[in-house]
Design a protein around this motif. Structure first.
Motif, PDB file in Angstrom:
ATOM      1  N   SER A 107      36.068  46.907  53.055  1.00  0.00           N
ATOM      2  CA  SER A 107      34.794  47.589  52.861  1.00  0.00           C
ATOM      3  C   SER A 107      34.498  47.816  51.387  1.00  0.00           C
ATOM      4  N   ALA A 108      35.419  47.440  50.515  1.00  0.00           N
ATOM      5  CA  ALA A 108      35.209  47.576  49.074  1.00  0.00           C
ATOM      6  C   ALA A 108      34.383  46.404  48.542  1.00  0.00           C
ATOM      7  N   PRO A 109      33.618  46.611  47.467  1.00  0.00           N
ATOM      8  CA  PRO A 109      32.967  45.479  46.800  1.00  0.00           C
ATOM      9  C   PRO A 109      34.008  44.498  46.268  1.00  0.00           C
ATOM     10  N   ARG A 110      33.631  43.238  46.146  1.00  0.00           N
ATOM     11  CA  ARG A 110      34.592  42.197  45.773  1.00  0.00           C
ATOM     12  C   ARG A 110      35.267  42.477  44.430  1.00  0.00           C
ATOM     13  N   GLN A 111      34.492  42.886  43.425  1.00  0.00           N
ATOM     14  CA  GLN A 111      35.088  43.119  42.113  1.00  0.00           C
ATOM     15  C   GLN A 111      36.145  44.220  42.179  1.00  0.00           C
ATOM     16  N   LEU A 112      35.844  45.283  42.910  1.00  0.00           N
ATOM     17  CA  LEU A 112      36.809  46.368  43.055  1.00  0.00           C
ATOM     18  C   LEU A 112      38.029  45.900  43.826  1.00  0.00           C
ATOM     19  N   ALA A 113      37.819  45.127  44.877  1.00  0.00           N
ATOM     20  CA  ALA A 113      38.941  44.614  45.663  1.00  0.00           C
ATOM     21  C   ALA A 113      39.872  43.772  44.795  1.00  0.00           C
ATOM     22  N   GLU A 114      39.303  42.906  43.977  1.00  0.00           N
ATOM     23  CA  GLU A 114      40.116  42.050  43.118  1.00  0.00           C
ATOM     24  C   GLU A 114      40.903  42.867  42.099  1.00  0.00           C
ATOM     25  N   ARG A 115      40.274  43.917  41.536  1.00  0.00           N
ATOM     26  CA  ARG A 115      40.956  44.778  40.581  1.00  0.00           C
ATOM     27  C   ARG A 115      42.114  45.524  41.244  1.00  0.00           C
ATOM     28  N   ARG A 116      41.884  46.035  42.435  1.00  0.00           N
ATOM     29  CA  ARG A 116      42.938  46.793  43.108  1.00  0.00           C
ATOM     30  C   ARG A 116      44.085  45.895  43.544  1.00  0.00           C
ATOM     31  N   LEU A 117      43.775  44.716  44.024  1.00  0.00           N
ATOM     32  CA  LEU A 117      44.833  43.784  44.396  1.00  0.00           C
ATOM     33  C   LEU A 117      45.697  43.442  43.184  1.00  0.00           C
ATOM     34  N   ALA A 118      45.063  43.202  42.040  1.00  0.00           N
ATOM     35  CA  ALA A 118      45.810  42.900  40.823  1.00  0.00           C
ATOM     36  C   ALA A 118      46.677  44.084  40.412  1.00  0.00           C
TER      37      ALA A 118
END
Length: 218
Positions: A107-118
């Motif tokens: 449910s997160a925006p893609r940019q936020l998801a990518e930052r959190r995964l990293a």
């Protein structure tokens, strides 16, 4: 875990399922709740697994633009990666899965998801469905249906890993099997689905041909 059922793909929620971002959520959303005169303790129980714009819209606060507030919340979350960590055992669990047989549905925006995964040391899969990819967020099934479609499988041939009631409801509506990840739960969640506290004792094992099995390693 499902002795009579194999799966064509595994679908994973992100926050609370692959990584623990509860500290960030409590900081950012807790401060937002206080600014808007809400009880942060009660309010924080409502935010998990749901898109920010739908969380804010549901409040119907006078004079509040849900889209503008959701954008502002996202900016604050993008700046705060402190305390984000992978859930125990998840790195090796994901690395053992065939790359074309799993996806993230968040449910997160893609940019936020990518930052959190990293920040958690996780590598994004080839298929990731983020908040902006669907017009209706969880508990609607749209996101899981889209992820299954992008993987070239049927949703009812998938197992979904989820932690929040909205995501569980979305997976059920999509016809998928469900595993509940309880790492961040502070209270028991009433559910008919099997649960795991972490990924250290389970594995997704491909059969020689065909479906994936989900099994306990010990």
């Amino acid at each position: 875990m499902f002795p009579d059922r194999g799966f064509d793909a595994f679908l994973f929620d992100m926050d609370g399922t692959l990584l623990n971002s509860i500290a960030v959520a409590e900081r950012v959303w807790g401060n937002w709740a206080i600014r808007h005169g809400l009880d942060p303790v009660a309010f924080l129980r409502t935010i998990h697994g749901v898109r920010a714009i739908e969380t804010i819209t549901a409040l119907q606060l006078p004079g509040v633009d849900p889209l503008a507030e959701a954008v502002a919340i996202n900016e604050l979350e993008l700046e705060d990666m402190e305390g984000i960590e992978a859930i125990a055992g998840v790195v090796s669990f994901l690395e053992a899965l065939p790359a074309d047989r799993w996806a993230i549905v968040t449910s997160a925006p893609r940019q936020l998801a990518e930052r959190r995964l990293a920040a958690a040391g996780l590598v994004p899969p080839a298929v990731m469905v983020a908040s902006e990819d669907v017009s209706r967020g969880k508990p609607a099934p749209d996101c899981f249906l889209l992820a299954a479609e992008r993987l070239g499988v049927r949703a009812d041939r998938c197992v979904v890993f989820e932690d929040a009631p909205a995501g569980i409801a979305a997976a059920e509506a999509a016809g998928a099997a469900v595993v509940v990840v309880t790492t961040t739960h502070t209270h028991p969640l009433e559910t008919p689905h099997p649960g795991i506290a972490h990924y250290e004792h389970i594995a997704g094992r491909p059969r020689t041909e065909g479906p994936l099995d989900l099994w306990h390693r010990g």
